[in-house]
Design an enzyme around this catalytic site. Structure first.
Site: not given
Length: 398
Positions: A6, A9, A78, A313
């Site tokens: 999965l 998301g 999805q 720096h």
């Protein structure tokens, strides 16, 4: 075992780091987060991978292509982001008949435990945590010396135990017909409801994981790097000045440069195109990403520099995450410790949240730039493109 990963998301709790990339593609040591889950799956016996993608999916597809570690890779889109069961339902047309595993692409799993999960399917991975109310808590029962799942409760106010669901499952073949679940109280289609159905129909063995990490918030990205950088073997292939001092598990990739007077205490990884020094000090579990720069007399401790991030720096960066193309002006200093020694807090989705870490610095989205002599307070979040003025003390998010 065919395996669904999965990776669709947005990762809103990881903002601003996920403003333009999916959480599973955040860097962890030498590869994206999801690639560690994929590698563990292949090592455990995955015969093919189906990656569910959605938010900013192009980097996932570009990284994996059509094969990973010798096993074929396919993709499922999805589109509505309606939960984990919806994600697996998107992958279902690409699954062969037979059992299948599901893993969260934003978690780390130890390979030995994952191999056990595959071997004894149907199974669900478990892990004991200190704050179970933040997870799905497993309901279990013991029979003949084995522990079996009977159900799961998402984020209970009064957890029945500290044994939580790791988001790792091995389902029987018929579970492909159980994906049409109703909406949960959160308005999502939850894979835990599929697990409950499996528990009603079969003995679902609970597999305890030796090690597991849910990578949902920026400090957990630091923890993920601590884990995976700690597994690296020393390898110095880049251009290292003769006066540099590399101690312990330090990896300098080909195409990276380490200048005179540099001290690097491993575990640390300096990726191709990156440069360190002169006279810089890098320690803790630190990732210096591709084309990143740790410049003259800069000290970096336990931090992640993503691609192109620069502290050029006389700066100090501790326990922090710098997004792509961040530039810290000379003398920028990060605070990473509270005076009262309490865990540092940061805002996640608008709420003040404990990191659980005594030392934690800052999180910078992509292209942040600080003026010279900027002071950044512990737990501050700078959104992508944020700017500070020379000599400014930043005590609040921006």
């Amino acid at each position: 075992m065919q395996t669904v990963l999965l990776a669709a998301g947005e990762g809103t709790r990881m903002r601003p780091l996920t403003a333009s990339r999916p959480k599973p593609m955040l860097p962890v040591a030498d590869r994206p987060l999801v690639a560690h889950a994929a590698a563990a799956a292949v090592s455990a016996g995955a015969s093919r991978l189906v990656l569910v993608v959605g938010y900013e999916s192009a980097p996932v597809r570009e990284f994996f292509g059509d094969e990973f570690a010798g096993v074929p890779v396919e993709y499922a889109e999805q589109t509505d982001q309606r939960g984990t069961a919806d994600a697996v339902r998107a992958a279902a047309p690409r699954l062969d008949p037979g059992p299948f595993a599901v893993l969260n692409g934003d978690a780390l799993y130890d390979e030995a435990s994952l191999e056990t999960l595959y071997e004894f399917a149907p199974t669900v991975g478990s892990y004991r945590v200190d704050s179970p109310e933040n997870y799905g808590v497993l309901h279990t029962e013991s029979r003949d010396g084995e522990r079996f799942a009977t159900g799961v409760t998402e984020k209970p106010a009064d957890p029945p135990s500290n044994l939580v669901n790791t988001g790792a499952y091995a389902f029987p073949a018929e579970a492909q017909d159980w994906l049409d679940v109703g909406e949960s109280e959160r308005g999502e289609l939850e894979l835990t409801d599929v697990l409950t159905r499996a528990c009603e129909r079969a003995d679902v063995r609970v597999v305890p994981f030796e090690r597991w990490l849910d990578v949902g918030r920026p400090w957990e990205l630091l923890e993920a790097n601590e884990w995976k950088l700690g597994e690296l073997e020393r390898d110095v292939a880049g251009d290292v000045h003769g006066s540099a001092d590399l101690r312990g598990r330090v990896v300098v990739e080909e195409g990276a440069e380490v200048d005179a007077g540099v001290v690097i205490e491993g575990p640390a990884l300096v990726r191709s195109g990156a440069s360190v020094g002169p006279n810089a000090y890098v320690r803790g579990s630190t990732l210096v990403g591709p084309d990143a720069k740790v410049g003259h007399a800069v000290e970096v401790k336990n931090s992640v520099f993503m691609r192109g991030a620069t502290a050029g720096h006389l700066s100090y960066v501790g326990d922090s995450v710098l997004g792509r193309d961040v530039n810290f002006g000379a003398g920028t200093t990060v605070a990473n410790l509270r005076h009262d020694d309490e865990p540092v807090r940061m805002r996640v989705k608008g709420e003040s949240t404990s990191t659980g870490r005594r030392k934690f610095g800052v999180v910078c989205g992509d292209a942040v730039k600080t003026g010279i002599d900027t002071k950044l307070n512990a737990g501050v979040v700078l959104s992508g493109g944020a700017r500070t003025k020379p000599g400014e003390s930043v005590l609040r998010d921006r």
